[in-house]
Design a protein around this motif. Structure first.
Motif, PDB file in Angstrom:
ATOM      1  N   LEU A 520       0.822  -1.204   0.000  1.00 40.49           N
ATOM      2  CA  LEU A 520       0.000   0.000   0.000  1.00 40.49           C
ATOM      3  C   LEU A 520       0.862   1.263   0.000  1.00 40.49           C
ATOM      4  O   LEU A 520       1.744   1.422   0.840  1.00 40.49           O
ATOM      5  CB  LEU A 520      -0.920   0.014   1.221  1.00 40.49           C
ATOM      6  CG  LEU A 520      -1.891  -1.163   1.354  1.00 40.49           C
ATOM      7  CD1 LEU A 520      -2.676  -1.056   2.654  1.00 40.49           C
ATOM      8  CD2 LEU A 520      -2.841  -1.226   0.158  1.00 40.49           C
ATOM      9  N   THR A 521       0.599   2.156  -0.927  1.00 40.94           N
ATOM     10  CA  THR A 521       1.287   3.446  -0.945  1.00 40.94           C
ATOM     11  C   THR A 521       0.446   4.523  -0.267  1.00 40.94           C
ATOM     12  O   THR A 521       0.934   5.628  -0.019  1.00 40.94           O
ATOM     13  CB  THR A 521       1.607   3.876  -2.389  1.00 40.94           C
ATOM     14  OG1 THR A 521       0.400   3.895  -3.153  1.00 40.94           O
ATOM     15  CG2 THR A 521       2.583   2.887  -3.025  1.00 40.94           C
ATOM     16  N   ASP A 522      -0.794   4.205   0.024  1.00 41.25           N
ATOM     17  CA  ASP A 522      -1.663   5.089   0.807  1.00 41.25           C
ATOM     18  C   ASP A 522      -1.369   4.807   2.276  1.00 41.25           C
ATOM     19  O   ASP A 522      -1.824   3.800   2.832  1.00 41.25           O
ATOM     20  CB  ASP A 522      -3.137   4.805   0.478  1.00 41.25           C
ATOM     21  CG  ASP A 522      -4.097   5.718   1.235  1.00 41.25           C
ATOM     22  OD1 ASP A 522      -3.699   6.277   2.285  1.00 41.25           O
ATOM     23  OD2 ASP A 522      -5.257   5.827   0.809  1.00 41.25           O
ATOM     24  N   LEU A 523      -0.583   5.681   2.911  1.00 43.57           N
ATOM     25  CA  LEU A 523      -0.129   5.422   4.268  1.00 43.57           C
ATOM     26  C   LEU A 523      -1.263   5.448   5.288  1.00 43.57           C
ATOM     27  O   LEU A 523      -1.180   4.789   6.327  1.00 43.57           O
ATOM     28  CB  LEU A 523       0.959   6.431   4.649  1.00 43.57           C
ATOM     29  CG  LEU A 523       2.221   6.399   3.778  1.00 43.57           C
ATOM     30  CD1 LEU A 523       3.254   7.400   4.290  1.00 43.57           C
ATOM     31  CD2 LEU A 523       2.823   4.995   3.733  1.00 43.57           C
ATOM     32  N   THR A 524      -2.326   6.181   4.989  1.00 39.71           N
ATOM     33  CA  THR A 524      -3.482   6.192   5.891  1.00 39.71           C
ATOM     34  C   THR A 524      -4.177   4.837   5.880  1.00 39.71           C
ATOM     35  O   THR A 524      -4.540   4.290   6.933  1.00 39.71           O
ATOM     36  CB  THR A 524      -4.475   7.294   5.499  1.00 39.71           C
ATOM     37  OG1 THR A 524      -3.822   8.561   5.564  1.00 39.71           O
ATOM     38  CG2 THR A 524      -5.680   7.294   6.426  1.00 39.71           C
ATOM     39  N   ALA A 525      -4.363   4.285   4.692  1.00 35.79           N
ATOM     40  CA  ALA A 525      -4.974   2.959   4.576  1.00 35.79           C
ATOM     41  C   ALA A 525      -4.073   1.902   5.219  1.00 35.79           C
ATOM     42  O   ALA A 525      -4.556   0.981   5.892  1.00 35.79           O
ATOM     43  CB  ALA A 525      -5.222   2.623   3.108  1.00 35.79           C
TER      44      ALA A 525
END
Length: 579
Positions: A520-525
Motif C-alpha cells: 500500500l502506498t496510501d499510508l493512511t490505509a
C-alpha cells in the motif's frame, strides 16, 4: 527500535533516550509550542530572528558524523542541519510532524503500480557548501558508500530492499562503472530505485541519512566524518573528540527557497556532548552565559529537576513535552516452559498492575499505560484494544482462574530477566513492580538482573533467550511497519545473530498480511491495516504491553520557536531561534 545491535536491525532510539525514574508529576505539564514559522502567531517582536549562537548540550557524543554511518531519519537531530535527504519529516509540533514531505526531491516519490519501482526528481538550484551542484549521481554514490563494511552502522533497510543490495559491498570494492544497478540515474536530476518487493513506505525510508548526497571526489573514506560536505543550512567547521565538540556555521550556498522545512536562524551552532545528564539539566535551568541560549536533543529531566520545576512557574514554561512511538513490554519466549501454555501468558497479562508500573517508570507525567503493542498514535495505526482487560491495577482473581485451568492451581514460580541499567525500558524498578503484582496472583517471580550488555546479548539470542524478560521497541519512522515486522515477522527470525522476534512467531497469516500492507502506498490505509494486525497479534498473548514513555526536555531561557514533533519526540534544532 530496541538497542543498537551487531545485526544492524532496527535499533537506536533506546540509547538516545535517557530515563527519568521519578514519581513526581508536573501540574498542568508544559507542552511544546511554536508553529513552523511562529511569526504568523504574533507581532514582529515575537517573530524569530536570524543571528546569535545556539548551544546544544547532549549526553551522547555525536560520533561517526558521516551520513553512511548515522542511524537517524529526519527527526530533530543535529545531522539534519548538515545533511539533506530525498524526503524529510514535516517540521511541526505533535501529530502533524509525523508526515513525510519532500526535501531534496520535488515530491515524496512516484511509485510504480506495484510499488517495486520508485522515481524521484531533484529540485532546481541545489548546491553543496562549495557551490557545486547536487546531482542524482551524488545521492546514488552516497547510498552506495553506506554498503561499505568500513562505514557500517546506518539503517539496514537498503541492503534488504534494493535489488542486489544483499551482495553489494560498496564503491571501494566495486570498481564497475554502473555501481549498484538497482539505483538508476538517467539524468542529473532523476533517480529510479528498483526494489525486491513492494514497499509502500519507501518515502519514509528516504528520510534516512543514507540518502544524503556525497560528492565522490570529496570522499576520503572513514575520514569523511571530519569534514563532510554539507547539503543543509549549516556546515561543519570543527569536530573534535570524535563528536564531543562540533561547531557549525552557515552554509552560504544553502537556499531557503529549496528548503521550506529548515530555518537557519542562529549564525552558529555549537554542540557539546559527553556531558552528565544532571549537569545538562542544571546548566539549562540556571541559564548562565551561553547556556541561556541552549537546548538538549537527548536528555530527559530527572527526579531532582522535576521536583524543582514543580515549584517554579518560570521553569515550567521552559519544558517541552515529546511523544515518540515506543512501547515497553513483557516479552514471552513460548519455547520455554511454562510460557508455551497460552493460559499462563494470559494469566500474567491479567495480573500486571499497570498503575504500579507507570509509577515505577516515573509517574503519569513520564509514562502512559499501554494495552496495545503499537504506540498510541494515529500514524502507527493505533487501534484501541485490550485483549486481556484487567483495569488499571490488574485482575489477580482472573489470573488465578487461568492458572488453575493451565494446571497450576497452587501457583507457579518463574524468572523475569531485566537489565540493571537505570533506563525507562528495563528499569529494575519496573521489574520490581511486575514482581509485586504477579505475587498477588500466586506467581512467585525471581528477578534476574543483568549488566546491560549481558542483558542485550542474552535476550536477543535464540539459544539463550529467557522465557520472560522486559523489553522495549521504537520505530525508525512513525508507522506500524518498522514496529511490528521486526518483532513478529517469522522471516526476520535471526538464528546466528541478534534476534528481535522474541516469540519466534512464524505465522503464515501474519507474514502474508505484512506483505499485503507493504504494497500500500496510501499510508493512511496502511495504518488502519497495521492497527488491525496489532490487535490480531495481541490476542495471541506473546507480549504484555506495559507503557509508552513521555519525554520532558528543558530548554534555555533565551531560545524561542520550540518545535517537538511526534516523529521522534525530540526538540528540533532546525526551528530554534535565539533571542
Amino acid at each position: 527500535m530496541a538497542e543498537p545491535a551487531p545485526s544492524r536491525q532496527l535499533s537506536v532510539i533506546a540509547r538516545r533516550v535517557a530515563a527519568a525514574a521519578v514519581s513526581v508529576a508536573l501540574a498542568g505539564g508544559a507542552v511544546a509550542c511554536g508553529p513552523k514559522d511562529s511569526s504568523a502567531a504574533g507581532g514582529a517582536e515575537d517573530a524569530p530572528k536570524k543571528g546569535g549562537t545556539l548551544t546544544i548540550l547532549n549526553s551522547d557524543p555525536q560520533t561517526d558524523f558521516d551520513p553512511a554511518r548515522l542511524y537517524t531519519s529526519g527527526g530533530g537531530k543535529v545531522p539534519t542541519l548538515v545533511f539533506r535527504t530525498l524526503t524529510t519529516r514535516n517540521r511541526e509540533n505533535g501529530a502533524p510532524g509525523t508526515k513525510v514531505v519532500p526535501d531534496l526531491a520535488t515530491d515524496t516519490g512516484r511509485p510504480s503500480k506495484n510499488a517495486t519501482v520508485w522515481t524521484y526528481t531533484l529540485k532546481d538550484g541545489l548546491k553543496f557548501e562549495d557551490g557545486s551542484p547536487i546531482t542524482s549521481a551524488d545521492i546514488k554514490y552516497g547510498i552506495e558508500r553506506s554498503f561499505a563494511a568500513e562505514l557500517s552502522g546506518g539503517a539496514p533497510y537498503l541492503r534488504d530492499w534494493l535489488v542486489g543490495g544483499d551482495t553489494y559491498e560498496g564503491p571501494y570494492k566495486d570498481k564497475s562503472k554502473d555501481g549498484l544497478k538497482s539505483i538508476g540515474t538517467p539524468d542529473e536530476k532523476t533517480l529510479v530505485f528498483h526494489l525486491k518487493k513492494p514497499e509502500g513506505e519507501f518515502p519514509l525510508l528516504a528520510t534516512q541519512t543514507q540518502f544524503a548526497p556525497v560528492p565522490r571526489k570529496k570522499d576520503n573514506g572513514t575520514k569523511y566524518e571530519e569534514h563532510p560536505v554539507s547539503s543543509g543550512p549549516y556546515k561543519v567547521v570543527k569536530n573534535t573528540g570524535d563528536g564531543e565538540h562540533l561547531v557549525l556555521t552557515r552554509n552560504e550556498n544553502w537556499s531557503e527557497k529549496t528548503d521550506v522545512e529548515r530555518h537557519a536562524y542562529p549564525d552558529t551552532i555549537e554542540v557539546k556532548s559527553g556531558l552528565d545528564s544532571a549537569v545538562i539539566n542544571q546548566r539549562l535551568s540556571t541559564g548562565s552565559g551561553a547556556d541561556a541560549a541552549a537546548i538538549t536533543t537527548d536528555t530527559n529531566l530527572g527526579p531532582a529537576e522535576l521536583a524543582q520545576i514543580g515549584n517554579d512557574k518560570e521553569l515550567q514554561k521552559r519544558v517541552g513535552t515529546g511523544h515518540f512511538g515506543y512501547t515497553n513490554y513483557l516479552a514471552f519466549n513460548p519455547e520455554v516452559k511454562p510460557f508455551d501454555n497460552p493460559k499462563v501468558r494470559q494469566a500474567i497479562a491479567y495480573a500486571v498492575n499497570r498503575q504500579s508500573v507507570v509509577n515505577a517508570a516515573g509517574g503519569s507525567s513520564l509514562a502512559e499505560p499501554a494495552t496495545t503493542f503499537l504506540p498510541n498514535q494515529k500514524s502507527f495505526g493505533y487501534t484501541p484494544a485490550d485483549p486481556f482487560p484487567a483495569g488499571k491495577t490488574g485482575n489477580p482473581g482472573k489470573a488465578k482462574e487461568l492458572l488453575k485451568q493451565a494446571g497450576y492451581k497452587n501457583g507457579l514460580s518463574i524468572t523475569l530477566t531485566h537489565s540493571t541499567a537505570k533506563n525507562f525500558a528495563t528499569s529494575p524498578d519496573v521489574a520490581t513492580a511486575v514482581q509485586e503484582a504477579l505475587k498477588k496472583a500466586g506467581i512467585t517471580v525471581k528477578l534476574a538482573g543483568l549488566e546491560d550488555n549481558d542483558y542485550k546479548d542474552k535476550v536477543h539470542s535464540i539459544k539463550d533467550e529467557p522465557g520472560l524478560f522486559i523489553g522495549g521497541w521504537g520505530a525508525d519512522w512513525p508507522s506500524g511497519g518498522p514496529f511490528l515486522a521486526p518483532i513478529f515477522d517469522g522471516r526476520q527470525i535471526v538464528k546466528d545473530a541478534y534476534n528481535f522476534n522474541h516469540a519466534q512467531l512464524d505465522d503464515p497469516a501474519v507474514n502474508h498480511e505484512i506483505d499485503e500492507i507493504n504494497k500500500l502506498t496510501d499510508l493512511t490505509a496502511a495504518a488502519g491495516r497495521w492497527g488491525a494486525l496489532d490487535k490480531k497479534i495481541g490476542e495471541k498473548a506473546l507480549s504484555v504491553p506495559l507503557f509508552h514513555p513521555v519525554y520532558k526536555r528543558l530548554y534555555g531561557k533565551d531560545v524561542k520557536n520550540i518545535v517537538i514533533s511526534d516523529w521522534d519526540g525530540v526538540l528540533d534544532p532546525s526551528q530554534v531561534a535565539v533571542k
